[in-house]
Write a protein that holds these residues in place. Structure first.
Motif, short mmCIF file in Angstrom:
data_model
loop_
_atom_site.label_atom_id
_atom_site.label_comp_id
_atom_site.label_asym_id
_atom_site.label_seq_id
_atom_site.Cartn_x
_atom_site.Cartn_y
_atom_site.Cartn_z
N VAL A 203 0.39 -1.14 0.07
CA VAL A 203 -0.02 0.25 0.31
C VAL A 203 0.71 1.78 0.28
CG1 VAL A 203 -0.12 -0.10 2.39
CG2 VAL A 203 -1.63 1.25 0.67
N GLU A 204 1.90 1.29 0.57
CA GLU A 204 3.05 2.33 0.61
C GLU A 204 3.54 2.60 -0.71
OE1 GLU A 204 2.64 4.04 3.36
OE2 GLU A 204 1.80 3.51 4.57
N GLU A 205 3.84 1.36 -1.24
CA GLU A 205 4.33 1.82 -2.61
C GLU A 205 3.75 2.41 -3.29
OE1 GLU A 205 8.00 -0.88 -5.12
OE2 GLU A 205 6.04 -2.60 -4.09
N ILE A 206 2.02 1.49 -3.72
CA ILE A 206 1.69 2.54 -4.86
C ILE A 206 1.18 3.55 -4.62
CG2 ILE A 206 -0.20 1.97 -3.19
CD1 ILE A 206 -0.26 1.77 -6.81
N ALA A 207 1.70 4.08 -3.29
CA ALA A 207 1.14 5.72 -3.00
C ALA A 207 2.36 6.39 -2.79
CB ALA A 207 1.18 5.55 -1.32
N ASP A 208 3.47 5.79 -3.16
CA ASP A 208 4.34 6.21 -3.70
C ASP A 208 4.52 6.43 -5.05
OD1 ASP A 208 5.91 6.76 -1.16
OD2 ASP A 208 7.05 4.53 -1.69
N PHE A 209 3.87 5.17 -5.59
CA PHE A 209 4.50 4.89 -7.28
C PHE A 209 3.33 5.77 -8.17
CE2 PHE A 209 3.22 3.40 -11.85
CZ PHE A 209 4.21 3.40 -12.19
N LEU A 210 2.57 6.39 -7.87
CA LEU A 210 1.14 7.54 -8.13
C LEU A 210 1.83 8.88 -7.65
CD1 LEU A 210 -1.76 5.79 -6.74
CD2 LEU A 210 -1.83 6.53 -9.45
N PHE A 211 2.11 8.52 -6.37
CA PHE A 211 3.16 9.97 -6.45
C PHE A 211 3.67 10.52 -7.61
CE2 PHE A 211 6.82 13.18 -4.73
CZ PHE A 211 5.74 14.42 -4.27
N VAL A 213 4.49 9.10 -10.86
CA VAL A 213 3.56 9.74 -11.48
C VAL A 213 3.21 10.55 -12.22
CG1 VAL A 213 1.71 8.59 -13.28
CG2 VAL A 213 2.87 6.63 -12.01
N THR A 214 2.42 11.61 -11.15
CA THR A 214 2.10 12.87 -11.10
C THR A 214 3.22 14.20 -11.59
OG1 THR A 214 2.34 13.57 -8.55
CG2 THR A 214 0.48 12.04 -8.71
N ARG A 215 4.53 13.30 -11.24
CA ARG A 215 5.78 14.48 -11.39
C ARG A 215 6.39 13.63 -13.15
NH1 ARG A 215 4.54 16.18 -6.70
NH2 ARG A 215 5.61 17.78 -5.95
N GLN A 216 5.67 13.29 -13.65
CA GLN A 216 6.69 12.55 -14.79
C GLN A 216 5.37 13.32 -16.20
OE1 GLN A 216 9.48 10.72 -14.59
NE2 GLN A 216 8.99 11.51 -12.87
N ASP A 217 5.83 13.08 -17.22
CA ASP A 217 5.01 13.29 -18.01
C ASP A 217 5.31 12.42 -19.51
OD1 ASP A 217 7.96 13.04 -19.23
OD2 ASP A 217 8.22 14.87 -19.81
N PHE A 218 5.20 11.01 -19.49
CA PHE A 218 4.55 9.74 -19.91
C PHE A 218 3.35 9.61 -19.62
CE2 PHE A 218 5.28 7.37 -15.92
CZ PHE A 218 4.04 6.75 -15.89
N THR A 219 2.81 9.04 -21.70
CA THR A 219 1.52 8.74 -21.71
C THR A 219 1.24 8.09 -21.70
OG1 THR A 219 1.35 9.33 -23.78
CG2 THR A 219 0.73 11.06 -22.19
N GLY A 280 12.28 4.87 -14.48
CA GLY A 280 13.02 5.74 -14.18
C GLY A 280 12.58 5.48 -12.17
N PHE A 281 11.05 4.50 -12.05
CA PHE A 281 11.12 4.29 -10.93
C PHE A 281 11.24 2.62 -9.95
CE2 PHE A 281 7.81 2.04 -7.49
CZ PHE A 281 7.35 4.01 -6.59
N THR A 282 11.49 2.19 -9.39
CA THR A 282 12.17 0.97 -9.07
C THR A 282 11.34 -0.19 -8.14
OG1 THR A 282 14.57 1.41 -9.20
CG2 THR A 282 13.95 -0.17 -8.06
N PHE A 283 11.17 -0.60 -8.10
CA PHE A 283 9.69 -1.49 -7.19
C PHE A 283 11.06 -2.38 -6.42
CE2 PHE A 283 7.17 -0.58 -10.96
CZ PHE A 283 5.37 -0.11 -9.81
N SER A 284 9.69 -2.73 -5.74
CA SER A 284 10.10 -3.71 -4.80
C SER A 284 9.85 -4.98 -4.97
CB SER A 284 9.66 -3.06 -3.07
OG SER A 284 8.54 -3.40 -3.21
#
Length: 301
Positions: A203-211, A213-219, A280-284
């Motif tokens: 649950v903490e990792e998906i919050a990190d990931f969504l945060f 994503v809001t700072r990226q520009d890919f689609t 640029g995002f690394t998953f656990s």
């Protein structure tokens, strides 16, 4: 200061996302039906997202750098949002699901190209206003919602395909409690035939990931999952470990037809996260957090 709108988000990983946005200095607006107060520090808009006039009136002339849609379940909701937010946001992030791959059955992880939203047939004539129909067609509703957003050039959009989420004392689903209750009572755990592993995320990792994503520009679509699929037995073992002396030996009861326990799947559709990691995002790995997540959900120290 960025202007961020979160539709839904009052609980579970949505509220964790909001906390991260606030900590980063964003001005956060939350739009919901008003049934629960928003987290401190945010602006609240109250509207029924299924009612286009209500949604448009609540948004008014406001514009946003990013909209994060946590509660888009149907193509009808997506179509309303597309019309309302055209010209109102620079980026739209829809929280989708691993269940969009539910028709697949694969041993190797599936990448985003496995399901191109442009190929999904949208059927707005189905009873998407019926909550029971929506619940029974969860994956299909998300697939078609993705297709609606992808079909228009209204704004840059992302569909985050989220794995099954585990962890947190505020997990409202009761899925892990189901196992704990059966294990304490010595009742069998029902499983599908066959019983295949599935993809998960903390649950903490998906919050990190969504945060992030809001700072990226890919689609386009992007998979979000921790490494290391889990079978029902892996989750049950973590529950047993968390219960300690309360646990009894676990018996499994295969079920070919009928209801099975949560996190038991006859199909396997693991997700490939290479796209997110190349951006640029690394998953656990699930082994890094499974024991902690289960213990936290069950309220066990």
């Amino acid at each position: 200061m960025r202007e961020v709108l979160v539709i839904g988000g009052n609980r579970y990983f949505g509220k964790r996302l909001i906390a991260r946005l606030l900590a980063a200095g964003d001005r956060v607006t939350v739009l919901n039906r008003g049934s629960a107060p928003p987290p401190p520090g945010v602006i609240q808009l109250i509207a029924d997202r299924d009612d286009e006039a209500s949604l448009a009136a609540a948004v008014g002339e406001r514009t946003f750098d990013v909209v994060v849609d946590q509660v888009c379940y149907t193509p009808r909701q997506a179509a309303i949002a597309r019309r309302v937010f055209t010209g109102r946001t620079a980026r739209y992030v829809m929280t989708s699901t691993v269940e969009v791959y539910e028709y697949e059955d694969a041993d190797e992880p599936l990448d985003e190209d496995t399901l191109d939203p442009a190929t999904v047939i949208v059927t707005p004539e189905l009873p998407w206003q019926d909550p029971e129909f929506v619940a029974a067609h969860y994956g299909e509703g998300k697939r078609q919602a993705e297709a609606v957003f992808a079909a228009g050039g209204s704004f840059p959009q992302v569909a985050v395909r989220v794995a099954h989420v585990l962890g947190g004392a505020d997990d409202f689903t009761g899925r892990l409690a189901h196992y704990a209750d059966r294990i304490r009572a010595g009742e069998p755990v029902t499983v599908a035939v066959p019983n295949r592993p599935a993809t998960y995320i903390d649950v903490e990792e998906i919050a990190d990931f969504l945060f992030w994503v809001t700072r990226q520009d890919f689609t386009g679509p992007v998979n979000a999952a921790s490494h290391g699929p889990l079978g029902t037995e892996d989750i049950v073992a973590a529950v047993v470990a968390a219960l300690g002396g309360e646990a009894r030996p676990v018996r499994y009861q295969p079920v070919e037809v009928g209801a099975v326990s949560p996190f038991s799947f006859a199909r396997s559709y693991p997700m490939d996260t290479a796209r997110a990691e190349s951006l640029g995002f690394t998953f656990s790995h699930t082994k890094d957090w499974l024991t902690r997540a289960v213990a936290a959900t069950l309220g066990v120290n």
